[in-house]
Design a protein around this motif. Structure first.
Motif, PDB file in Angstrom:
ATOM      1  N   GLY A   1       0.932  -1.141   0.115  1.00 34.45           N
ATOM      2  CA  GLY A   1      -0.025  -0.029  -0.012  1.00 34.45           C
ATOM      3  C   GLY A   1       0.772   1.282  -0.054  1.00 34.45           C
ATOM      4  N   SER A   2       0.332   2.432   0.049  1.00 32.77           N
ATOM      5  CA  SER A   2       0.996   3.889   0.023  1.00 32.77           C
ATOM      6  C   SER A   2       2.255   3.695  -1.084  1.00 32.77           C
ATOM      7  CB  SER A   2       1.734   4.000   1.425  1.00 32.77           C
ATOM      8  OG  SER A   2       0.834   3.763   2.490  1.00 32.77           O
ATOM      9  N   PRO A   3       1.693   3.241  -2.243  1.00 34.22           N
ATOM     10  CA  PRO A   3       2.869   3.241  -3.333  1.00 34.22           C
ATOM     11  C   PRO A   3       3.672   4.646  -3.661  1.00 34.22           C
ATOM     12  CG  PRO A   3       0.493   2.905  -4.228  1.00 34.22           C
ATOM     13  CD  PRO A   3       0.472   2.953  -2.746  1.00 34.22           C
ATOM     14  N   LEU A   4       2.846   5.700  -3.190  1.00 35.26           N
ATOM     15  CA  LEU A   4       3.615   7.017  -3.628  1.00 35.26           C
ATOM     16  C   LEU A   4       4.132   7.707  -2.306  1.00 35.26           C
ATOM     17  CD1 LEU A   4       0.831   7.982  -6.418  1.00 35.26           C
ATOM     18  CD2 LEU A   4       3.031   6.951  -6.511  1.00 35.26           C
ATOM     19  N   ALA A   5       4.070   6.930  -1.075  1.00 30.99           N
ATOM     20  CA  ALA A   5       4.373   7.725  -0.004  1.00 30.99           C
ATOM     21  C   ALA A   5       5.909   8.150   0.111  1.00 30.99           C
ATOM     22  CB  ALA A   5       4.094   6.707   1.119  1.00 30.99           C
TER      23      ALA A   5
ATOM     24  N   ASP B   1      -9.920  -3.310  -8.459  1.00 23.88           N
ATOM     25  CA  ASP B   1      -8.895  -3.171  -7.305  1.00 23.88           C
ATOM     26  C   ASP B   1      -7.683  -2.602  -7.538  1.00 23.88           C
ATOM     27  OD1 ASP B   1     -10.853  -4.426  -5.670  1.00 23.88           O
ATOM     28  OD2 ASP B   1     -10.012  -6.438  -6.010  1.00 23.88           O
ATOM     29  N   ASN B   2      -6.866  -2.199  -6.728  1.00 26.89           N
ATOM     30  CA  ASN B   2      -5.637  -1.493  -6.847  1.00 26.89           C
ATOM     31  C   ASN B   2      -4.753  -1.722  -5.596  1.00 26.89           C
ATOM     32  OD1 ASN B   2      -5.859   0.914  -5.193  1.00 26.89           O
ATOM     33  ND2 ASN B   2      -7.459   1.493  -6.796  1.00 26.89           N
ATOM     34  N   GLY B   3      -3.489  -1.345  -5.754  1.00 30.79           N
ATOM     35  CA  GLY B   3      -2.640  -1.666  -4.586  1.00 30.79           C
ATOM     36  C   GLY B   3      -2.490  -0.386  -3.590  1.00 30.79           C
ATOM     37  N   ASP B   4      -3.395   0.671  -3.669  1.00 33.19           N
ATOM     38  CA  ASP B   4      -3.218   1.812  -3.074  1.00 33.19           C
ATOM     39  C   ASP B   4      -2.910   1.776  -1.621  1.00 33.19           C
ATOM     40  OD1 ASP B   4      -3.416   3.114  -5.432  1.00 33.19           O
ATOM     41  OD2 ASP B   4      -5.431   4.225  -4.952  1.00 33.19           O
ATOM     42  N   ILE B   5      -3.884   0.778  -1.030  1.00 31.99           N
ATOM     43  CA  ILE B   5      -3.719   0.454   0.309  1.00 31.99           C
ATOM     44  C   ILE B   5      -3.222  -0.966   0.609  1.00 31.99           C
ATOM     45  CG2 ILE B   5      -5.290  -0.045   2.465  1.00 31.99           C
ATOM     46  CD1 ILE B   5      -7.108   2.072   1.160  1.00 31.99           C
ATOM     47  N   ALA B   6      -3.938  -2.008  -0.267  1.00 32.06           N
ATOM     48  CA  ALA B   6      -3.412  -3.436  -0.149  1.00 32.06           C
ATOM     49  C   ALA B   6      -3.698  -3.907   1.324  1.00 32.06           C
ATOM     50  CB  ALA B   6      -2.072  -3.694  -0.834  1.00 32.06           C
ATOM     51  N   CYS B   7      -2.453  -4.578   1.523  1.00 28.71           N
ATOM     52  CA  CYS B   7      -2.532  -4.853   3.286  1.00 28.71           C
ATOM     53  C   CYS B   7      -1.924  -3.853   4.184  1.00 28.71           C
ATOM     54  CB  CYS B   7      -1.537  -6.141   3.335  1.00 28.71           C
ATOM     55  SG  CYS B   7      -2.036  -7.304   2.393  1.00 28.71           S
ATOM     56  N   ASP B   8      -1.652  -2.630   3.661  1.00 29.36           N
ATOM     57  CA  ASP B   8      -1.006  -1.556   4.640  1.00 29.36           C
ATOM     58  C   ASP B   8       0.156  -1.784   5.235  1.00 29.36           C
ATOM     59  OD1 ASP B   8      -1.214   1.144   5.340  1.00 29.36           O
ATOM     60  OD2 ASP B   8      -2.238   0.600   7.095  1.00 29.36           O
ATOM     61  N   HIS B   9       0.974  -2.911   4.675  1.00 31.60           N
ATOM     62  CA  HIS B   9       2.152  -3.517   5.358  1.00 31.60           C
ATOM     63  C   HIS B   9       3.165  -2.231   5.299  1.00 31.60           C
ATOM     64  CE1 HIS B   9       5.404  -6.282   5.899  1.00 31.60           C
ATOM     65  NE2 HIS B   9       6.230  -5.539   4.894  1.00 31.60           N
ATOM     66  N   TYR B  10       3.054  -1.219   4.519  1.00 29.30           N
ATOM     67  CA  TYR B  10       4.126  -0.244   4.468  1.00 29.30           C
ATOM     68  C   TYR B  10       4.051   0.330   5.832  1.00 29.30           C
ATOM     69  CZ  TYR B  10       6.712   3.862   3.089  1.00 29.30           C
ATOM     70  OH  TYR B  10       7.587   4.934   2.843  1.00 29.30           O
ATOM     71  N   ARG B  11       2.956   0.495   6.418  1.00 31.74           N
ATOM     72  CA  ARG B  11       2.543   1.240   7.907  1.00 31.74           C
ATOM     73  C   ARG B  11       2.642   0.483   8.936  1.00 31.74           C
ATOM     74  NH1 ARG B  11      -1.577   5.440   7.840  1.00 31.74           N
ATOM     75  NH2 ARG B  11      -2.813   3.725   7.440  1.00 31.74           N
ATOM     76  N   ARG B  12       2.217  -1.095   8.455  1.00 28.57           N
ATOM     77  CA  ARG B  12       2.010  -2.225   9.693  1.00 28.57           C
ATOM     78  C   ARG B  12       3.194  -3.318   9.736  1.00 28.57           C
ATOM     79  NH1 ARG B  12      -4.170  -2.193  10.740  1.00 28.57           N
ATOM     80  NH2 ARG B  12      -4.796  -0.411   9.497  1.00 28.57           N
TER      81      ARG B  12
ATOM     82  N   MET C   1       4.773   0.742 -13.078  1.00 33.18           N
ATOM     83  CA  MET C   1       3.861   0.717 -14.009  1.00 33.18           C
ATOM     84  C   MET C   1       2.645  -0.072 -13.508  1.00 33.18           C
ATOM     85  SD  MET C   1       5.750  -2.371 -16.571  1.00 33.18           S
ATOM     86  CE  MET C   1       6.340  -3.951 -16.108  1.00 33.18           C
ATOM     87  N   TRP C   2       2.812  -0.824 -12.461  1.00 31.69           N
ATOM     88  CA  TRP C   2       1.726  -1.551 -11.934  1.00 31.69           C
ATOM     89  C   TRP C   2       0.571  -0.373 -11.302  1.00 31.69           C
ATOM     90  CZ3 TRP C   2      -1.374  -5.714 -11.809  1.00 31.69           C
ATOM     91  CH2 TRP C   2      -0.722  -6.720 -12.832  1.00 31.69           C
ATOM     92  N   GLU C   3       1.346   0.811 -10.799  1.00 32.61           N
ATOM     93  CA  GLU C   3       0.432   1.709 -10.395  1.00 32.61           C
ATOM     94  C   GLU C   3      -0.444   2.204 -11.531  1.00 32.61           C
ATOM     95  OE1 GLU C   3       0.078   3.452  -7.710  1.00 32.61           O
ATOM     96  OE2 GLU C   3      -0.916   5.302  -8.035  1.00 32.61           O
ATOM     97  N   ARG C   4       0.128   2.609 -12.657  1.00 32.15           N
ATOM     98  CA  ARG C   4      -0.562   3.026 -13.916  1.00 32.15           C
ATOM     99  C   ARG C   4      -1.579   1.866 -14.371  1.00 32.15           C
ATOM    100  NH1 ARG C   4       2.745   5.891 -18.109  1.00 32.15           N
ATOM    101  NH2 ARG C   4       4.082   3.939 -18.342  1.00 32.15           N
ATOM    102  N   PHE C   5      -1.132   0.700 -14.469  1.00 30.26           N
ATOM    103  CA  PHE C   5      -1.798  -0.590 -14.850  1.00 30.26           C
ATOM    104  C   PHE C   5      -3.058  -0.662 -14.106  1.00 30.26           C
ATOM    105  CE2 PHE C   5      -2.909  -5.160 -15.387  1.00 30.26           C
ATOM    106  CZ  PHE C   5      -3.087  -5.281 -16.878  1.00 30.26           C
ATOM    107  N   ALA C   6      -2.805  -0.753 -12.823  1.00 26.97           N
ATOM    108  CA  ALA C   6      -4.019  -0.876 -11.791  1.00 26.97           C
ATOM    109  C   ALA C   6      -5.182   0.116 -11.975  1.00 26.97           C
ATOM    110  CB  ALA C   6      -3.502  -1.085 -10.408  1.00 26.97           C
TER     111      ALA C   6
END
Ligand code: BGC
Length: 454
Positions: free
Chosen positions: A24-28, A50-61, A35-40
């Motif tokens: 998640g947080s791909p642009l943080a 669906d997209n990876g904007d939040i996903a599992c929020d592993h970036y923060r957790r 290219m996955w950000e664009r594709f999704a």
């Protein structure tokens, strides 16, 4: 007496994940888009948008997730680094905050006694490089080596094992031939070129590692043993092509410095004569090979299945996973043995193995009961043990996956995790399969010999 299924003492027990699928947080924090950000975010490309904007929020957790890994008893963890967090434009300026994230993750793992394995490329090419032709541009080998060197310099003091590429076959078959994965192209000329350039990039990263790295580096391929659906000459020839396309296309150049002859047959004039010097770059000594195994392919000739003219046949009475993959663990043993027989005694890691099954909702007792996944894991872990007994030098196993996550264009609908993720609350709940795996780890595999009633 039950069979002894104890694994070698130094065997690593892990789980695998990848950046875009869980972070998640791909642009943080200064990251650039991939290219996955664009594709999704392109309408129609993803199941359920669906997209990876939040996903599992592993970036923060990530600290909580490392705690989960410790509770499971994992001794290793395979994750991937998002290139565009480190170099937002793909090359040039380094984003220190991106490096800091992975350094903190690695430190948390080491504190928990968990050995990291870092994958440099799990499909998320920086968008800025895709705009410059991506894997179609021969310069990509230099771009990748620059990015890889940045990671080695920052993290090699604490990451003992590196992977250059994850599954180049999927990158090209899904991304450049069938258009179902980023960047969504459908062109055999591009497919051939992207394949070759990925391998050049792999070689360039290994060369870069030898200049600065002190540990080990390898390549991860997904292998799917192919067997003919009948004894007919046509089915046998189709099986050879399918095997060359999926299994030998990347291993032969990396380990033998040649492509299988079938590549020309499959791609025709889209498969050029590559410069001889490229093979020297590609065939770099590597320290280990990572093998991802999910299923086998019973193969038949099919005149409509361009360009391979082969298709996988459905097997009546077999069990299939939610992604429609036949459960066939004997083939796992076969392919591990095949690798040793064809390529010699290179150390192996199973870098992915696992299954998506329909999971019932979290139960009143706070459990998620997933007996089919347990059965799949038990069979496949035993198959690895058998391969070791037969002489394959398998040194570790990484289950796919720790968490339910974004299954690429299939979105969040297919759940591979041994830990359930509630995508509304992001709460994690270990499934029964997590408890099963924890017992396997604690007993070093011995619990696999227990009767299957558990
Ligand atoms: C990939 C993973 C994927 C898994 C299940 C592998 O091809 O490396 O990213 O989620 O298989 O499809």
């Amino acid at each position: 007496m039950p069979e002894n299924t104890r694994f070698p003492e130094s065997f690593l027990w892990g789980c695998a994940t990848s950046a875009y699928q869980i972070e998640g947080s791909p642009l943080a924090d200064g990251a650039g888009p991939s290219m996955w950000e664009r594709f999704a975010h392109t309408p129609g490309m993803m199941h359920n948008d669906d997209n990876g904007d939040i996903a599992c929020d592993h970036y923060r957790r990530f600290r909580d997730d490392v705690r989960l890994m410790r509770d499971l008893g994992l001794t290793s963890y395979r994750f991937s680094i998002a290139w565009s967090r480190i170099l937002p434009s793909g090359t040039g300026a380094i984003n220190q905050k991106g490096l800091d994230f992975y350094r903190q993750l690695v430190d948390a793992l080491l504190e928990g006694g968990i050995t990291p394995m870092a994958t440099l490329y799990h499909w998320d090419l920086p968008e800025a490089l895709d705009d410059r032709g991506g894997w179609l541009n021969r310069d990509c080998a230099d771009w990748f080596a620059e990015y890889a060197s940045t990671c080695f310099e920052a993290l090699d003091d604490r990451v003992p094992r590196w992977v250059t590429l994850n599954e180049p076959w999927v990158v090209t078959d899904g991304g450049y031939l069938h258009g179902v994965l980023a960047p969504g192209h459908r062109n055999p000329y591009e497919t051939a070129r992207a394949s070759h350039n990925l391998m050049r990039a792999h070689g360039a990263a290994v060369q870069a590692y030898r200049a600065v790295g002190a540990h080990q580096i390898g390549l991860v391929v997904n292998l799917e043993p192919k067997y003919p659906a009948s004894e007919s000459a046509e089915d046998r020839a189709a099986t050879q092509r399918a095997d060359a396309y999926m299994n030998r296309q990347y291993l032969d150049p990396a380990l033998k410095g040649t492509y299988p002859p079938e590549m020309r047959e499959i791609f025709g004039d889209a498969w050029p004569d590559w410069p001889a010097a490229d093979f020297e770059q590609i065939r770099q000594p590597i320290d280990f090979l990572g093998i991802n195994y999910y299923t086998r392919g019973l193969t038949a000739h099919d005149p409509s299945a361009w360009p391979l003219y082969a298709r996988t046949v459905r097997v009546p009475q077999a069990t299939y996973t939610e992604t429609d993959w036949e459960v066939h663990e004997e083939s796992f043993t076969d392919i591990l043995r095949w690798v040793r027989d064809r390529y010699g005694d290179i150390p192996l890691y199973v870098t992915e193995n696992g299954a998506a099954f329909y999971d019932p909702p979290v139960a009143a007792d706070d459990g998620v009961h997933d007996p089919l996944r347990i059965d799949y894991l038990r069979r496949h872990l035993r198959a690895v043990h058998t391969a070791i007994k037969q002489g394959a030098d398998v040194r570790g196993y990484y289950l796919w996956s720790l968490l339910d996550n974004l299954e690429w264009s299939l979105g969040f609908a297919k759940r591979f995790g041994i830990v359930h993720v509630n995508y509304e609350t992001l709460e994690r709940t270990p499934k029964d399969s997590a408890k099963f795996y924890a017992e396997v780890i604690a007993s070093h595999g011995e619990s696999l010999s227990e009767p299957r009633t558990k």
